[in-house]
Scaffold this motif. Structure first.
Motif, PDB file in Angstrom:
ATOM      1  N   GLY A  50       0.833  -1.413   0.058  1.00  0.00           N
ATOM      2  CA  GLY A  50      -0.065  -0.140  -0.214  1.00  0.00           C
ATOM      3  C   GLY A  50       0.811   1.202   0.063  1.00  0.00           C
ATOM      4  N   VAL A  51       2.279   1.133  -0.248  1.00  0.00           N
ATOM      5  CA  VAL A  51       2.973   2.308  -0.070  1.00  0.00           C
ATOM      6  C   VAL A  51       3.695   2.420  -1.605  1.00  0.00           C
ATOM      7  N   PRO A  52       3.903   3.630  -2.090  1.00  0.00           N
ATOM      8  CA  PRO A  52       4.457   3.817  -3.274  1.00  0.00           C
ATOM      9  C   PRO A  52       6.003   3.467  -3.415  1.00  0.00           C
ATOM     10  N   PHE A  53       6.523   3.113  -4.481  1.00  0.00           N
ATOM     11  CA  PHE A  53       7.916   2.990  -4.635  1.00  0.00           C
ATOM     12  C   PHE A  53       8.637   2.180  -3.514  1.00  0.00           C
ATOM     13  N   VAL A  54       8.276   1.082  -3.086  1.00  0.00           N
ATOM     14  CA  VAL A  54       9.031   0.357  -2.119  1.00  0.00           C
ATOM     15  C   VAL A  54       9.787  -0.763  -2.897  1.00  0.00           C
ATOM     16  N   GLY A  55       9.553  -1.001  -4.031  1.00  0.00           N
ATOM     17  CA  GLY A  55      10.507  -2.088  -4.787  1.00  0.00           C
ATOM     18  C   GLY A  55      11.484  -1.799  -5.230  1.00  0.00           C
ATOM     19  N   LYS A  56      12.267  -2.640  -6.357  1.00  0.00           N
ATOM     20  CA  LYS A  56      13.526  -2.001  -6.568  1.00  0.00           C
ATOM     21  C   LYS A  56      13.761  -0.687  -7.119  1.00  0.00           C
ATOM     22  N   ALA A  57      12.588  -0.080  -7.853  1.00  0.00           N
ATOM     23  CA  ALA A  57      12.675   1.022  -8.530  1.00  0.00           C
ATOM     24  C   ALA A  57      12.455   2.033  -7.499  1.00  0.00           C
ATOM     25  N   GLY A  58      11.723   1.596  -6.413  1.00  0.00           N
ATOM     26  CA  GLY A  58      11.634   2.657  -5.152  1.00  0.00           C
ATOM     27  C   GLY A  58      13.079   2.861  -4.479  1.00  0.00           C
ATOM     28  N   GLN A  59      13.683   1.633  -4.439  1.00  0.00           N
ATOM     29  CA  GLN A  59      15.106   1.791  -3.652  1.00  0.00           C
ATOM     30  C   GLN A  59      15.921   2.771  -4.422  1.00  0.00           C
ATOM     31  N   LEU A  60      15.874   2.752  -6.003  1.00  0.00           N
ATOM     32  CA  LEU A  60      16.620   3.657  -6.645  1.00  0.00           C
ATOM     33  C   LEU A  60      16.135   4.877  -6.373  1.00  0.00           C
ATOM     34  N   LEU A  61      14.796   5.107  -6.254  1.00  0.00           N
ATOM     35  CA  LEU A  61      14.235   6.555  -6.077  1.00  0.00           C
ATOM     36  C   LEU A  61      14.757   7.146  -4.825  1.00  0.00           C
ATOM     37  N   ASP A  62      14.803   6.173  -3.779  1.00  0.00           N
ATOM     38  CA  ASP A  62      15.344   6.895  -2.354  1.00  0.00           C
ATOM     39  C   ASP A  62      16.835   7.123  -2.737  1.00  0.00           C
ATOM     40  N   LYS A  63      17.572   6.597  -3.235  1.00  0.00           N
ATOM     41  CA  LYS A  63      19.006   6.912  -3.765  1.00  0.00           C
ATOM     42  C   LYS A  63      19.108   8.147  -4.575  1.00  0.00           C
ATOM     43  N   MET A  64      17.891   8.245  -5.557  1.00  0.00           N
ATOM     44  CA  MET A  64      17.942   9.572  -6.310  1.00  0.00           C
ATOM     45  C   MET A  64      17.692  10.843  -5.305  1.00  0.00           C
ATOM     46  N   LEU A  65      16.701  10.483  -4.586  1.00  0.00           N
ATOM     47  CA  LEU A  65      16.335  11.714  -3.624  1.00  0.00           C
ATOM     48  C   LEU A  65      17.461  11.912  -2.761  1.00  0.00           C
ATOM     49  N   ALA A  66      18.232  10.966  -2.038  1.00  0.00           N
ATOM     50  CA  ALA A  66      19.390  11.307  -1.190  1.00  0.00           C
ATOM     51  C   ALA A  66      20.387  12.127  -1.921  1.00  0.00           C
ATOM     52  N   SER A  67      20.587  11.673  -3.163  1.00  0.00           N
ATOM     53  CA  SER A  67      21.767  12.270  -3.785  1.00  0.00           C
ATOM     54  C   SER A  67      21.393  13.937  -4.238  1.00  0.00           C
ATOM     55  N   ILE A  68      20.309  14.550  -3.749  1.00  0.00           N
ATOM     56  CA  ILE A  68      20.107  15.889  -3.944  1.00  0.00           C
ATOM     57  C   ILE A  68      19.343  16.145  -2.722  1.00  0.00           C
ATOM     58  N   ASP A  69      19.945  15.642  -1.533  1.00  0.00           N
ATOM     59  CA  ASP A  69      19.583  15.751  -0.064  1.00  0.00           C
ATOM     60  C   ASP A  69      18.224  15.923   0.225  1.00  0.00           C
ATOM     61  N   LEU A  70      17.443  15.037  -0.478  1.00  0.00           N
ATOM     62  CA  LEU A  70      15.953  14.754   0.002  1.00  0.00           C
ATOM     63  C   LEU A  70      15.718  13.513   0.602  1.00  0.00           C
ATOM     64  N   ASP A  71      14.673  13.453   1.308  1.00  0.00           N
ATOM     65  CA  ASP A  71      14.031  12.052   1.434  1.00  0.00           C
ATOM     66  C   ASP A  71      12.410  11.840   1.642  1.00  0.00           C
ATOM     67  N   ARG A  72      12.059  10.713   2.038  1.00  0.00           N
ATOM     68  CA  ARG A  72      10.600  10.863   2.089  1.00  0.00           C
ATOM     69  C   ARG A  72       9.783  11.695   3.199  1.00  0.00           C
ATOM     70  N   GLU A  73      10.668  12.480   4.114  1.00  0.00           N
ATOM     71  CA  GLU A  73      10.163  13.281   5.012  1.00  0.00           C
ATOM     72  C   GLU A  73      10.046  14.610   4.314  1.00  0.00           C
TER      73      GLU A  73
END
Ligand code: URA
Length: 186
Positions: free
Chosen positions: A52-75
């Protein structure tokens, strides 16, 4: 005007298209609804359907890294999809399914009033900007619609299939960070 809780309840009872019949969970969104930065994907995959949560699979793990690369996260951002139910076998959502679901996304815009919307992949770009939108030609562009900046980039699943595109995606993400800084969002 709905609150996100009221909108979630509406979505959780939706039968506007056939996709709800095959789903496990509706996938409304994740992250900070008070953020002014929104990331929009295509639709839930298998793991998203289960959790029930978006982007938690493999693509989601990469999205988390993409966010972190520009100092962002899900918060710091809000993440959702064009359609809220998983299309069978992860096929692209059909135009009638997008048409049935798009008002939920519009309500998410109304609640959030995002200043920056990062569109992940061609389905999101075609649903929100132009049915003929080419992500290959136009990724990284900054497209202003009224007071909102849309920034298209590759979907993380496309980057997993073709890692050579990661360099271009990184340039797009730098544009996102520059706009965040320019607008004083972080
Ligand atoms: N791909 C998407 O577009 N959205 C998700 O939530 C997961 C994978």
């Amino acid at each position: 005007m709905y609150t996100i809780e009221q909108l979630t309840e509406l979505i959780d009872n939706c039968t506007l298209c056939e996709l709800h019949k095959g789903k496990t969970h509706y996938v409304v969104g994740d992250g900070n609804i008070k953020s002014k930065i929104m990331f929009i994907g295509e639709g839930p995959g298998e793991q998203e359907d289960v959790s029930g949560v978006p982007f938690v699979g493999k693509a989601g793990q990469l999205l988390d890294k993409m966010l972190a690369s520009i100092d962002l996260d899900r918060e710091k951002v809000y993440i959702c999809n064009v359609v809220k139910c998983r299309p069978p076998k992860n096929r692209n959502p059909q135009p009638e399914e997008i048409a049935a679901c798009i008002n939920y996304l519009r309500w998410q815009f109304t609640i959030m009033k995002p200043k920056i919307i990062v569109l992940l992949g061609s389905v999101a770009c075609q649903a929100l900007l132009d049915p003929k939108f080419s992500i290959t030609k136009r990724h990284g562009e900054i497209i202003q619609v009224k007071k909102t900046l849309f920034i298209p980039t590759y979907h993380p699943a496309a980057l997993l299939r073709d890692p050579a595109k990661k360099k271009e995606a990184w340039e797009d993400l730098k544009n996102v960070r520059a706009k965040i800084n320019e607008l004083g969002l972080r």
